[in-house]
Scaffold this motif. Sequence first.
Motif, mmCIF file in Angstrom:
data_model
loop_
_atom_site.group_PDB
_atom_site.id
_atom_site.type_symbol
_atom_site.label_atom_id
_atom_site.label_comp_id
_atom_site.label_asym_id
_atom_site.label_seq_id
_atom_site.Cartn_x
_atom_site.Cartn_y
_atom_site.Cartn_z
ATOM 1 N N ARG A 114 1.252 -4.188 13.199
ATOM 2 C CA ARG A 114 2.228 -3.428 12.391
ATOM 3 C C ARG A 114 2.942 -4.358 11.411
ATOM 4 N NH1 ARG A 114 4.328 -1.229 16.298
ATOM 5 N NH2 ARG A 114 3.265 0.771 16.182
ATOM 6 N N LYS A 115 3.268 -5.545 11.869
ATOM 7 C CA LYS A 115 3.923 -6.526 11.009
ATOM 8 C C LYS A 115 3.009 -6.945 9.865
ATOM 9 C CE LYS A 115 6.223 -11.047 11.135
ATOM 10 N NZ LYS A 115 6.581 -12.221 11.980
ATOM 11 N N ILE A 116 1.727 -7.173 10.180
ATOM 12 C CA ILE A 116 0.768 -7.555 9.135
ATOM 13 C C ILE A 116 0.648 -6.456 8.090
ATOM 14 C CG2 ILE A 116 -1.689 -7.969 8.665
ATOM 15 C CD1 ILE A 116 -1.811 -9.434 11.361
ATOM 16 N N VAL A 117 0.501 -5.216 8.541
ATOM 17 C CA VAL A 117 0.345 -4.091 7.614
ATOM 18 C C VAL A 117 1.573 -3.965 6.719
ATOM 19 C CG1 VAL A 117 0.152 -1.586 7.439
ATOM 20 C CG2 VAL A 117 -1.257 -2.818 9.084
ATOM 21 N N GLU A 118 2.745 -4.011 7.305
ATOM 22 C CA GLU A 118 3.983 -3.839 6.531
ATOM 23 C C GLU A 118 4.170 -4.964 5.520
ATOM 24 O OE1 GLU A 118 6.993 -3.529 9.504
ATOM 25 O OE2 GLU A 118 6.538 -1.425 9.985
ATOM 26 N N GLU A 119 3.987 -6.199 5.957
ATOM 27 C CA GLU A 119 4.204 -7.341 5.065
ATOM 28 C C GLU A 119 3.158 -7.386 3.955
ATOM 29 O OE1 GLU A 119 4.421 -10.845 7.457
ATOM 30 O OE2 GLU A 119 6.422 -10.356 8.252
ATOM 31 N N ASN A 120 1.904 -7.121 4.298
ATOM 32 C CA ASN A 120 0.847 -7.174 3.286
ATOM 33 C C ASN A 120 0.954 -6.021 2.300
ATOM 34 O OD1 ASN A 120 0.020 -9.336 4.834
ATOM 35 N ND2 ASN A 120 -2.131 -8.760 4.820
ATOM 36 N N LEU A 121 1.405 -4.877 2.776
ATOM 37 C CA LEU A 121 1.591 -3.754 1.861
ATOM 38 C C LEU A 121 2.685 -4.062 0.847
ATOM 39 C CD1 LEU A 121 0.436 -1.005 1.239
ATOM 40 C CD2 LEU A 121 2.076 0.014 2.819
ATOM 41 N N GLU A 122 3.702 -4.769 1.256
ATOM 42 C CA GLU A 122 4.757 -5.176 0.315
ATOM 43 C C GLU A 122 4.206 -6.147 -0.728
ATOM 44 O OE1 GLU A 122 7.903 -4.130 -0.159
ATOM 45 O OE2 GLU A 122 7.342 -2.583 1.308
ATOM 46 N N ILE A 123 3.310 -7.026 -0.297
ATOM 47 C CA ILE A 123 2.668 -7.949 -1.247
ATOM 48 C C ILE A 123 1.888 -7.163 -2.293
ATOM 49 C CG2 ILE A 123 0.852 -9.703 -1.477
ATOM 50 C CD1 ILE A 123 1.750 -10.725 1.319
ATOM 51 N N VAL A 124 1.147 -6.157 -1.847
ATOM 52 C CA VAL A 124 0.370 -5.327 -2.778
ATOM 53 C C VAL A 124 1.297 -4.571 -3.729
ATOM 54 C CG1 VAL A 124 -1.198 -3.351 -2.952
ATOM 55 C CG2 VAL A 124 -1.608 -5.108 -1.226
ATOM 56 N N LYS A 125 2.390 -4.040 -3.214
ATOM 57 C CA LYS A 125 3.335 -3.302 -4.063
ATOM 58 C C LYS A 125 3.892 -4.195 -5.167
ATOM 59 C CE LYS A 125 5.011 -0.057 -0.529
ATOM 60 N NZ LYS A 125 6.189 0.317 0.302
ATOM 61 N N GLU A 126 4.257 -5.407 -4.819
ATOM 62 C CA GLU A 126 4.787 -6.329 -5.818
ATOM 63 C C GLU A 126 3.712 -6.713 -6.829
ATOM 64 O OE1 GLU A 126 8.011 -7.277 -6.256
ATOM 65 O OE2 GLU A 126 8.297 -5.683 -4.738
ATOM 66 N N TRP A 127 2.496 -6.893 -6.362
ATOM 67 C CA TRP A 127 1.391 -7.230 -7.258
ATOM 68 C C TRP A 127 1.120 -6.106 -8.241
ATOM 69 C CZ3 TRP A 127 -3.731 -5.039 -7.017
ATOM 70 C CH2 TRP A 127 -4.649 -5.642 -7.897
ATOM 71 N N LEU A 128 1.177 -4.892 -7.782
ATOM 72 C CA LEU A 128 0.916 -3.738 -8.651
ATOM 73 C C LEU A 128 1.918 -3.657 -9.806
ATOM 74 C CD1 LEU A 128 0.100 -1.016 -5.966
ATOM 75 C CD2 LEU A 128 -1.491 -1.913 -7.670
ATOM 76 N N LYS A 129 3.145 -4.106 -9.581
ATOM 77 C CA LYS A 129 4.168 -4.074 -10.631
ATOM 78 C C LYS A 129 3.807 -4.973 -11.803
ATOM 79 C CE LYS A 129 8.016 -3.196 -7.418
ATOM 80 N NZ LYS A 129 9.245 -3.783 -6.815
ATOM 81 N N THR A 130 2.974 -5.977 -11.525
ATOM 82 C CA THR A 130 2.632 -6.954 -12.576
ATOM 83 C C THR A 130 1.189 -6.820 -13.053
ATOM 84 O OG1 THR A 130 1.942 -8.634 -10.969
ATOM 85 C CG2 THR A 130 4.274 -8.576 -11.563
ATOM 86 N N GLU A 131 0.462 -5.849 -12.500
ATOM 87 C CA GLU A 131 -0.947 -5.703 -12.849
ATOM 88 C C GLU A 131 -1.197 -4.353 -13.525
ATOM 89 O OE1 GLU A 131 -4.018 -5.918 -14.163
ATOM 90 O OE2 GLU A 131 -3.666 -7.796 -13.098
ATOM 91 N N PRO A 132 -1.231 -4.328 -14.860
ATOM 92 C CA PRO A 132 -1.329 -3.062 -15.592
ATOM 93 C C PRO A 132 -2.680 -2.370 -15.481
ATOM 94 C CG PRO A 132 -1.450 -4.937 -17.106
ATOM 95 C CD PRO A 132 -1.099 -5.496 -15.763
ATOM 96 N N ARG A 133 -3.702 -3.073 -15.060
ATOM 97 C CA ARG A 133 -5.031 -2.461 -15.024
ATOM 98 C C ARG A 133 -5.413 -1.884 -13.656
ATOM 99 N NH1 ARG A 133 -8.158 -2.667 -19.369
ATOM 100 N NH2 ARG A 133 -7.481 -4.003 -21.104
ATOM 101 N N VAL A 134 -4.480 -1.891 -12.728
ATOM 102 C CA VAL A 134 -4.762 -1.357 -11.391
ATOM 103 C C VAL A 134 -3.684 -0.366 -10.991
ATOM 104 C CG1 VAL A 134 -4.998 -1.908 -8.939
ATOM 105 C CG2 VAL A 134 -5.986 -3.435 -10.656
ATOM 106 N N THR A 135 -4.108 0.772 -10.487
ATOM 107 C CA THR A 135 -3.191 1.755 -9.902
ATOM 108 C C THR A 135 -3.661 2.080 -8.492
ATOM 109 O OG1 THR A 135 -4.433 3.563 -10.923
ATOM 110 C CG2 THR A 135 -2.461 2.778 -12.078
ATOM 111 N N LEU A 136 -2.730 2.579 -7.683
ATOM 112 C CA LEU A 136 -3.049 2.822 -6.283
ATOM 113 C C LEU A 136 -2.133 3.891 -5.712
ATOM 114 C CD1 LEU A 136 -4.312 2.063 -3.479
ATOM 115 C CD2 LEU A 136 -2.551 0.278 -3.310
ATOM 116 N N ASN A 137 -2.727 4.898 -5.060
ATOM 117 C CA ASN A 137 -1.974 5.793 -4.186
ATOM 118 C C ASN A 137 -1.750 5.028 -2.885
ATOM 119 O OD1 ASN A 137 -1.869 7.883 -5.973
ATOM 120 N ND2 ASN A 137 -3.191 9.265 -4.826
#
Length: 372
Positions: free
Chosen positions: A278-301
């Motif tokens: 659960r900790k891995i999923v939560e922490e890694n999902l936050e990493i992806v969320k932050e990455w998406l803010k800076t990556e204009p060519r990728v979107t994700l539900n």
Amino acid sequence: MEIAKFGVEDWLNVWENDAIYDIAGSSIASMTLEEILEFIHIDKDEFMKMCFDKKMNYGWIEGSPEFKEEVCKLYDDVKPEQVLQTNGATGANFIALYGLINRGDHVVSMYPTYQQLIDIPKSFGADVDLWQIHEEDNWLPSIDELKSLVRSNTKMICINNANNPTGSIMDENYLTQVVEIAKSIDAYILCDEVYKPLCDDIKVPSIVDLYDKGIATNSLSKTYSVPGVRVGWVVSNLEVANVYRKIRDYTMICAGVLDDVIATLVLKNKDLILERNRKIVEENLEIVKEWLKTEPRVTLNLPKNVSTSFIKIDVEMNTEEFCIALLKEKGVLLVPGNRFDMPGYARLGYCARKEILIKGLEELSAFLRKFD
């Protein structure tokens, strides 16, 4: 028997050994045996003695009583005789389909999903209709569409909850509607449940807890981080389980004695393993969320604490060619969406080791800059 090539597995068989940053998989960062023992607080010497004392015969054909007891605890009212140990969830899905689906049967399968649930029934000569998921509905298919697809002679509805590759979740309310449709035509529901959501704000019961003709498959490969033991299970009502017993004798006989030992230890200590994951999923999902803010060519539900996700990539390039070039130039492995019949997307397994995920996303962005 003719069967389509398994798109995802065929891709991984060819390319995964070339990866430096493997962010294609859908397991939660796999553990070493040493890590497993540390998490469940078992002394290595104690464990080794346990293994050394095991006779290397066929063991318990259907899984040890201890294994079955632990599996039963995952459900509301399942008895050991309803549980059959299998060679991973792939073995469970095969047995579940082989035991019930015949030439001429009608099957409705969620689409896209794990390819077994579509192409194995087709290979048996079944008539398979595809129940399409929709990005605008958080990758869920429409209940009304299911009503229009089923027939009076529909034998089975196949679902994958949470869904591979998108991570979309059918909650209790949604599943109840699927069950009502299945009941109306007396159809089975096969649900591949390997992607257990690791969050407390959504209730996702097993299909066997909602429906007598529900069939649940699962394994230790995804949510429990131990794909290396190749142990799964299929749970059904007793009448169906007795059909599956015959199939097992033709397909696997038994799992490995030591695999059963490790699988049982993991399930006995599942709360500790799930806390880690659960900790891995939560922490890694936050990493992806932050990455998406800076990556204009990728979107994700964004998935709901499920270990797989399906990114949309905005490039004018064939998806598979893009993923091959990305791997060769940057060492980053994704699964191209065309392997799920969804070009323009890719499966991102964001629950890799944190350092792999961070560097893999960094290199993916660097590669995407050439399309700006």
